[in-house]
Design a protein around this motif. Structure first.
Motif, PDB file in Angstrom:
ATOM      1  N   VAL A 361       6.035   4.380   6.937  1.00 54.12           N
ATOM      2  CA  VAL A 361       7.102   5.343   7.217  1.00 54.12           C
ATOM      3  C   VAL A 361       7.659   5.942   5.935  1.00 54.12           C
ATOM      4  O   VAL A 361       7.903   7.153   5.841  1.00 54.12           O
ATOM      5  CB  VAL A 361       8.220   4.674   8.037  1.00 54.12           C
ATOM      6  CG1 VAL A 361       9.409   5.606   8.189  1.00 54.12           C
ATOM      7  CG2 VAL A 361       7.698   4.259   9.414  1.00 54.12           C
ATOM      8  N   SER A 362       7.819   5.129   4.901  1.00 58.09           N
ATOM      9  CA  SER A 362       8.399   5.613   3.640  1.00 58.09           C
ATOM     10  C   SER A 362       7.511   6.634   2.950  1.00 58.09           C
ATOM     11  O   SER A 362       7.983   7.394   2.086  1.00 58.09           O
ATOM     12  CB  SER A 362       8.663   4.440   2.698  1.00 58.09           C
ATOM     13  OG  SER A 362       7.442   3.800   2.351  1.00 58.09           O
ATOM     14  N   ARG A 363       6.223   6.675   3.314  1.00 58.32           N
ATOM     15  CA  ARG A 363       5.285   7.584   2.649  1.00 58.32           C
ATOM     16  C   ARG A 363       5.052   8.872   3.425  1.00 58.32           C
ATOM     17  O   ARG A 363       4.248   9.706   3.002  1.00 58.32           O
ATOM     18  CB  ARG A 363       3.962   6.862   2.408  1.00 58.32           C
ATOM     19  CG  ARG A 363       4.095   5.717   1.411  1.00 58.32           C
ATOM     20  CD  ARG A 363       2.789   5.010   1.138  1.00 58.32           C
ATOM     21  NE  ARG A 363       2.980   4.010   0.084  1.00 58.32           N
ATOM     22  CZ  ARG A 363       2.005   3.215  -0.366  1.00 58.32           C
ATOM     23  NH1 ARG A 363       0.784   3.315   0.139  1.00 58.32           N
ATOM     24  NH2 ARG A 363       2.253   2.351  -1.327  1.00 58.32           N
ATOM     25  N   ILE A 364       5.728   9.047   4.546  1.00 54.39           N
ATOM     26  CA  ILE A 364       5.557  10.275   5.319  1.00 54.39           C
ATOM     27  C   ILE A 364       5.923  11.522   4.510  1.00 54.39           C
ATOM     28  O   ILE A 364       5.169  12.503   4.507  1.00 54.39           O
ATOM     29  CB  ILE A 364       6.356  10.179   6.631  1.00 54.39           C
ATOM     30  CG1 ILE A 364       5.579   9.331   7.634  1.00 54.39           C
ATOM     31  CG2 ILE A 364       6.617  11.575   7.210  1.00 54.39           C
ATOM     32  CD1 ILE A 364       6.295   9.082   8.920  1.00 54.39           C
ATOM     33  N   PRO A 365       7.049  11.547   3.795  1.00 54.27           N
ATOM     34  CA  PRO A 365       7.358  12.749   3.011  1.00 54.27           C
ATOM     35  C   PRO A 365       6.277  13.078   1.982  1.00 54.27           C
ATOM     36  O   PRO A 365       5.913  14.250   1.799  1.00 54.27           O
ATOM     37  CB  PRO A 365       8.687  12.407   2.343  1.00 54.27           C
ATOM     38  CG  PRO A 365       9.309  11.383   3.237  1.00 54.27           C
ATOM     39  CD  PRO A 365       8.155  10.567   3.741  1.00 54.27           C
ATOM     40  N   ALA A 366       5.738  12.055   1.322  1.00 54.87           N
ATOM     41  CA  ALA A 366       4.690  12.286   0.327  1.00 54.87           C
ATOM     42  C   ALA A 366       3.431  12.828   0.987  1.00 54.87           C
ATOM     43  O   ALA A 366       2.785  13.748   0.455  1.00 54.87           O
ATOM     44  CB  ALA A 366       4.384  10.991  -0.426  1.00 54.87           C
ATOM     45  N   PHE A 367       3.078  12.277   2.142  1.00 50.16           N
ATOM     46  CA  PHE A 367       1.888  12.778   2.833  1.00 50.16           C
ATOM     47  C   PHE A 367       2.043  14.251   3.184  1.00 50.16           C
ATOM     48  O   PHE A 367       1.143  15.062   2.931  1.00 50.16           O
ATOM     49  CB  PHE A 367       1.607  11.973   4.104  1.00 50.16           C
ATOM     50  CG  PHE A 367       0.530  12.600   4.946  1.00 50.16           C
ATOM     51  CD1 PHE A 367      -0.803  12.371   4.667  1.00 50.16           C
ATOM     52  CD2 PHE A 367       0.853  13.474   5.985  1.00 50.16           C
ATOM     53  CE1 PHE A 367      -1.803  12.987   5.403  1.00 50.16           C
ATOM     54  CE2 PHE A 367      -0.125  14.100   6.729  1.00 50.16           C
ATOM     55  CZ  PHE A 367      -1.464  13.856   6.436  1.00 50.16           C
ATOM     56  N   ILE A 368       3.164  14.605   3.782  1.00 50.89           N
ATOM     57  CA  ILE A 368       3.357  16.000   4.202  1.00 50.89           C
ATOM     58  C   ILE A 368       3.319  16.937   3.002  1.00 50.89           C
ATOM     59  O   ILE A 368       2.662  17.993   3.032  1.00 50.89           O
ATOM     60  CB  ILE A 368       4.678  16.135   4.976  1.00 50.89           C
ATOM     61  CG1 ILE A 368       4.579  15.389   6.318  1.00 50.89           C
ATOM     62  CG2 ILE A 368       5.028  17.602   5.213  1.00 50.89           C
ATOM     63  CD1 ILE A 368       5.877  15.350   7.108  1.00 50.89           C
ATOM     64  N   ALA A 369       3.994  16.564   1.932  1.00 45.38           N
ATOM     65  CA  ALA A 369       4.024  17.425   0.751  1.00 45.38           C
ATOM     66  C   ALA A 369       2.634  17.602   0.156  1.00 45.38           C
ATOM     67  O   ALA A 369       2.213  18.729  -0.166  1.00 45.38           O
ATOM     68  CB  ALA A 369       4.980  16.841  -0.292  1.00 45.38           C
ATOM     69  N   GLU A 370       1.889  16.519   0.009  1.00 42.98           N
ATOM     70  CA  GLU A 370       0.558  16.604  -0.584  1.00 42.98           C
ATOM     71  C   GLU A 370      -0.416  17.344   0.323  1.00 42.98           C
ATOM     72  O   GLU A 370      -1.212  18.177  -0.146  1.00 42.98           O
ATOM     73  CB  GLU A 370       0.030  15.199  -0.888  1.00 42.98           C
ATOM     74  CG  GLU A 370       0.758  14.491  -2.014  1.00 42.98           C
ATOM     75  CD  GLU A 370       0.110  13.165  -2.357  1.00 42.98           C
ATOM     76  OE1 GLU A 370      -1.129  13.054  -2.248  1.00 42.98           O
ATOM     77  OE2 GLU A 370       0.849  12.229  -2.740  1.00 42.98           O
ATOM     78  N   ALA A 371      -0.369  17.048   1.624  1.00 40.68           N
ATOM     79  CA  ALA A 371      -1.305  17.683   2.537  1.00 40.68           C
ATOM     80  C   ALA A 371      -1.012  19.170   2.694  1.00 40.68           C
ATOM     81  O   ALA A 371      -1.928  20.001   2.729  1.00 40.68           O
ATOM     82  CB  ALA A 371      -1.269  16.988   3.895  1.00 40.68           C
ATOM     83  N   ASP A 372       0.275  19.522   2.773  1.00 44.88           N
ATOM     84  CA  ASP A 372       0.627  20.942   2.857  1.00 44.88           C
ATOM     85  C   ASP A 372       0.087  21.710   1.646  1.00 44.88           C
ATOM     86  O   ASP A 372      -0.516  22.784   1.789  1.00 44.88           O
ATOM     87  CB  ASP A 372       2.146  21.115   2.923  1.00 44.88           C
ATOM     88  CG  ASP A 372       2.727  20.850   4.302  1.00 44.88           C
ATOM     89  OD1 ASP A 372       1.970  20.442   5.193  1.00 44.88           O
ATOM     90  OD2 ASP A 372       3.945  21.052   4.486  1.00 44.88           O
TER      91      ASP A 372
END
Length: 490
Positions: A361-372
């Motif tokens: 859960v804590s890595r969701i923001p990082a995933f979205i930013a990197e994938a976007d």
């Protein structure tokens, strides 16, 4: 694999008709049409026949007949899958085993807190059977009116309330399964504790029909919520959503039942395609919104004051820009309708590329930013339709084509999009499939990202349980992955 010389194709179909009745062996194009293509129409195929048994004994006899004649079987429930795991291939050799007639509720026991149903029951029917007994069957997903119990177990589906109740694997107590040789594994127990060796049901839950056909299951039931606080909240960004979740769980604990993140593109597609009854709950369309439920089983307690306090503090701290709390059940239903219509709205919008990833859960923001960033660099103007179960780390991170791009040009780059998204999920120690399964769509990603030892163990289990590879062959594990585990000829 063709039938043996002892049985012509016509004789084999007659044999199946002798088991289930001639009217339940479908071969005409108009009769089999809905069984041979998936919901997204990405995996059309041809079937030798669609066979519809009425009970477990008939399933056992059909499977035994197919095993004796080397005929592969594709188990099928509601055919709502998204990865090409429940439709036949193009060979015309596979039998589709539809469990749609096996839809009985066998028992509901409020004292045990258990519900036993046949595999063809829909998720909605399971919810209704539990509610009639004053209990809650908590598995809930957008396709619950057509998705069946056998299917959701075979893919270990999660849905919207995993945060509090767990996914299908967590809810299942026991299974009844027909094995590839036709034998029946009878393990429909309601026991909460049974430490007598390997817990075999977990081989079949999430097994995508490659090891056996689930014909019935026993599930846990729960006390139904008496009061629910439902809120639609505009959050600053995905990091604010994760922090809001932490504040809510800190305030009310396990009463946070569902916590969904919805990006602007997802909401825009719903408002554009899902009908006139849909409207934006807030004055503005935020870049990110959260929809959550906080529920309480006791009629004496109301979670609303605690929710209001958390939201007020989050507004003061800049995490939340605006929020609306449902005042009635109808308003709560309208808010959830927006979330539940996202998949259909994206289908109506045009071709899409779908992902079902999970990270901590804590890595969701990082995933979205990197994938976007990666996808915009790969395909400028690509529209990111991001939504999902942020409370348990599962995002449906989907893409729609840029304005003006031809459908064929968009889909021609699907593999590159998949590779980029899956690589980021893997780098963040996540999973390429949280609840949809592997099927045919994600096999190459599975082979690339799954550890070699795990793949070897999966292949060995498949070989041990289904040595002829007749159950859903070519799904989950590719055929060539199993060939190296075949026993040497003697």
């Amino acid at each position: 694999m063709e039938t043996s010389a002892a049985a012509s194709p016509e004789a084999f179909l007659a044999m199946l008709a002798g088991i289930v009745g001639a009217s339940q062996v479908l071969t005409r194009e108009e009769d089999v049409a809905r069984h041979v293509s998936d919901w997204r129409r990405r995996y059309p195929g041809r079937a030798r026949a669609v066979v519809r048994p009425a009970n477990t004994q008939e399933v056992s006899r059909v499977v035994a007949a197919c095993a004796a004649h080397g005929v592969p079987i594709v188990p099928q429930g509601g055919n709502t899958g998204l990865v090409g795991g429940s439709t036949p291939d193009a060979s015309g050799t596979e039998v589709v085993l539809s469990l749609s007639r096996m839809n009985a509720v066998r028992s509901v026991d409020p004292l045990d807190g258990s519900l036993t149903l046949e595999a063809g029951c829909t998720v909605l029917a399971a919810q209704e059977a539990a509610a009639a007994a004053g209990r809650l069957f908590p598995l809930s997903l957008a396709s619950e009116g057509s998705a069946t119990i056998g299917g959701v177990l075979s893919t270990n589906a999660g849905g919207e309330q995993v945060l509090r109740y767990g996914n299908a694997r967590d809810l299942a107590l026991g299974l009844e399964v027909v094995l590839p040789d036709g034998r029946i594994l009878e393990a429909l127990t309601a026991l909460r504790k049974d430490n007598t060796g390997y817990d075999l049901k977990h081989l079949f839950i999430g097994g995508e029909g490659t090891l056996g056909v689930i014909t019935a299951a026993t599930f846990k039931l729960f006390a139904p919520p008496r009061k629910v606080a439902t809120a639609w909240v505009a959050v600053r960004d995905p990091q604010a959503a994760v922090e809001l979740l932490a504040r809510l769980t800190g305030a009310v604990g396990e009463r946070v039942t569902a916590f969904e993140l919805i990006g602007r593109e997802a909401l825009s597609q719903v408002l554009a395609h899902a009908g006139p009854g849909m409207r934006n709950p807030l004055a503005d369309a935020p870049a990110w919104a959260v929809l959550f439920d906080v529920s309480e089983a006791s009629a004496r307690l109301d979670p609303t004051p605690a929710v209001e306090e958390v939201l007020g503090a989050a507004m003061d701290d800049g995490l939340v820009a605006d929020a609306v709390l449902a005042a009635t059940g109808a308003q709560a239903h309208a808010l959830w309708a927006l979330r539940e219509h996202v998949p259909e709205a994206q289908r109506l919008d045009g071709p899409s590329i779908k992902h079902d990833i999970s990270v901590a859960v804590s890595r969701i923001p990082a995933f979205i930013a990197e994938a976007d960033a990666a996808l915009q660099a790969l395909m400028p103007g690509i529209r990111i339709c991001c939504f999902g179960h942020v409370g348990d780390g599962n995002l449906h991170y989907n893409q729609s084509k840029p304005a003006g791009m031809a459908d064929a040009d968009f889909l021609a780059r699907e593999d590159a999009v998949h590779d980029a998204v899956h690589a980021i999920a893997a780098r963040l120690q996540g999973s390429i499939s949280a609840e949809h399964g592997i099927g045919r769509l994600k096999q190459s990603a599975l082979l690339h990202h799954k550890p070699a030892v795990a793949l070897d163990l999966m292949a060995r289990i498949k070989q041990a349980v289904d040595p002829a590879n007749l159950f859903n062959p070519g799904r989950l594990l590719p055929r060539d992955r199993l060939s190296s585990h075949q026993e040497p000829s003697r």
